[in-house]
Design a protein around this motif. Structure first.
Motif, mmCIF file in Angstrom:
data_model
loop_
_atom_site.group_PDB
_atom_site.id
_atom_site.type_symbol
_atom_site.label_atom_id
_atom_site.label_comp_id
_atom_site.label_asym_id
_atom_site.label_seq_id
_atom_site.Cartn_x
_atom_site.Cartn_y
_atom_site.Cartn_z
ATOM 1 N N SER A 114 0.816 -1.219 0.000
ATOM 2 C CA SER A 114 0.000 0.000 0.000
ATOM 3 C C SER A 114 0.847 1.266 0.000
ATOM 4 C CB SER A 114 -0.929 0.006 1.218
ATOM 5 O OG SER A 114 -0.194 0.209 2.413
ATOM 6 N N ARG A 115 2.168 1.135 0.103
ATOM 7 C CA ARG A 115 3.100 2.266 0.165
ATOM 8 C C ARG A 115 2.711 3.204 1.305
ATOM 9 N NH1 ARG A 115 6.421 2.600 -4.056
ATOM 10 N NH2 ARG A 115 7.805 3.290 -2.391
ATOM 11 N N ASN A 125 0.631 0.375 -10.200
ATOM 12 C CA ASN A 125 1.998 0.721 -10.582
ATOM 13 C C ASN A 125 2.948 -0.450 -10.326
ATOM 14 O OD1 ASN A 125 3.948 2.742 -11.490
ATOM 15 N ND2 ASN A 125 4.709 2.672 -9.396
ATOM 16 N N GLN A 126 2.774 -1.131 -9.192
ATOM 17 C CA GLN A 126 3.640 -2.267 -8.880
ATOM 18 C C GLN A 126 3.381 -3.456 -9.799
ATOM 19 O OE1 GLN A 126 4.035 -3.008 -4.444
ATOM 20 N NE2 GLN A 126 2.734 -1.184 -4.389
ATOM 21 N N VAL A 127 2.125 -3.673 -10.142
ATOM 22 C CA VAL A 127 1.777 -4.786 -11.022
ATOM 23 C C VAL A 127 2.454 -4.646 -12.382
ATOM 24 C CG1 VAL A 127 -0.146 -5.745 -12.364
ATOM 25 C CG2 VAL A 127 -0.394 -5.402 -9.900
ATOM 26 N N HIS A 128 2.598 -3.409 -12.843
ATOM 27 C CA HIS A 128 3.186 -3.182 -14.165
ATOM 28 C C HIS A 128 4.657 -2.784 -14.112
ATOM 29 C CE1 HIS A 128 -0.462 -3.662 -16.553
ATOM 30 N NE2 HIS A 128 -1.099 -3.113 -15.544
ATOM 31 N N CYS A 166 -4.006 5.865 -16.079
ATOM 32 C CA CYS A 166 -3.231 6.372 -17.219
ATOM 33 C C CYS A 166 -1.751 6.511 -16.872
ATOM 34 C CB CYS A 166 -3.783 7.721 -17.673
ATOM 35 S SG CYS A 166 -5.422 7.626 -18.427
ATOM 36 N N TYR A 167 -1.450 6.741 -15.609
ATOM 37 C CA TYR A 167 -0.064 6.891 -15.171
ATOM 38 C C TYR A 167 0.722 5.585 -15.344
ATOM 39 C CZ TYR A 167 3.873 7.803 -11.995
ATOM 40 O OH TYR A 167 5.122 7.956 -11.450
ATOM 41 N N SER A 168 0.087 4.454 -15.021
ATOM 42 C CA SER A 168 0.822 3.189 -14.966
ATOM 43 C C SER A 168 0.503 2.207 -16.081
ATOM 44 C CB SER A 168 0.549 2.485 -13.624
ATOM 45 O OG SER A 168 1.014 3.237 -12.538
ATOM 46 N N TYR A 208 -5.279 1.087 -4.941
ATOM 47 C CA TYR A 208 -5.450 0.778 -6.364
ATOM 48 C C TYR A 208 -4.346 1.425 -7.192
ATOM 49 C CZ TYR A 208 -7.186 1.141 -11.138
ATOM 50 O OH TYR A 208 -7.289 1.096 -12.511
ATOM 51 N N ILE A 209 -4.094 2.702 -6.956
ATOM 52 C CA ILE A 209 -3.139 3.442 -7.782
ATOM 53 C C ILE A 209 -1.715 2.930 -7.578
ATOM 54 C CG2 ILE A 209 -2.074 5.708 -8.123
ATOM 55 C CD1 ILE A 209 -4.874 6.920 -7.549
ATOM 56 N N VAL A 210 -1.288 2.803 -6.321
ATOM 57 C CA VAL A 210 0.088 2.343 -6.083
ATOM 58 C C VAL A 210 0.232 0.865 -6.429
ATOM 59 C CG1 VAL A 210 0.506 4.100 -4.326
ATOM 60 C CG2 VAL A 210 -0.323 1.849 -3.617
#
Length: 219
Positions: free
Chosen positions: A18-19, A71-74, A133-135, A66-68
């Motif tokens: 979860s950072r 990012n880790q998944v990709h 869109c970021y990740s 969800y957002i962080v």
């Protein structure tokens, strides 16, 4: 790693997933904006207001994960070089588990926001869209310095703070929205400055992995 067999270790890995620094920042924004909204609307502290606070906090935390998490998944290969302590990169979570957590938290964020009010739903939806869109390929805005920075400080600085204040003022005044006050704008600009600094310097420790795997942000 199995939640039922190793609950403490699993929860610690989820905490890393979860950072924590983003969880702390999100939580501070939610509580600060609620206090400002209560003060500005002269609403006082009520159980209904507390329910709005708790629900908005959960929605924002889910959106944050969800957002962080996306990012880790990709970024698994990059994280194995730059951030080997993260759960997927370290092998503590499988890629499938990471994807499941991302999907679940995204759904929960939208569900809670939908139940609580239109302003919160709008804020969460915009935040999730920008985070996606970021990740997410093929857009993956994190590859481009300008767009990566814009994603970070627009969500952290403007969208979250203004959106939360509009939501809380709407909820506390039974459907009437109060425009952002000087205190809200001051908080927004304060966080914008720090978000901009984060956007600029966040990739400095990650140069090796980014160069190797061609994921350019601020290099």
């Amino acid at each position: 790693m199995n939640l039922l067999e190793q609950p403490a270790a699993w929860l610690y890995s989820f905490w890393k997933f979860s950072r924590p620094h983003t969880i702390i920042g999100t939580s501070l924004s939610v509580f600060a904006l609620y206090v400002i909204a209560v003060s500005m609307t002269n609403s006082g502290w009520t159980w209904q207001g507390f329910g709005q606070l708790l629900g908005a906090w959960i929605a924002c935390l889910c959106a944050n994960v969800y957002i962080v998490g996306l990012n880790q998944v990709h970024d698994v290969e990059i994280d194995r070089i730059n951030k080997p302590h993260l759960p997927i990169a370290a092998g503590e979570f499988s890629l499938q588990l990471g994807q499941g957590i991302v999907a679940l938290t995204g759904i929960l964020a939208l569900l809670f926001a939908w139940l609580l009010g239109p302003w919160l739903l709008l804020m969460v939806s915009i935040g999730l869209a920008i985070g996606t869109c970021y990740s997410l390929p093929p857009i993956r805005l994190k590859r481009f310095p300008f767009w990566a920075a814009l994603c970070i400080f627009s969500v952290r600085g403007a969208i979250v703070n203004l959106g939360l204040f509009l939501h809380f003022s709407w909820a506390l005044q039974q459907g009437q929205v109060m425009m952002a006050t000087a205190a809200v704008w001051a908080l927004t600009w304060f966080i914008l400055v720090f978000s901009f600094a984060i956007a600029i310097f966040k990739d400095v420790p990650d140069i090796d992995g980014d160069k190797l795997l061609l994921s350019f942000s601020f290099l």
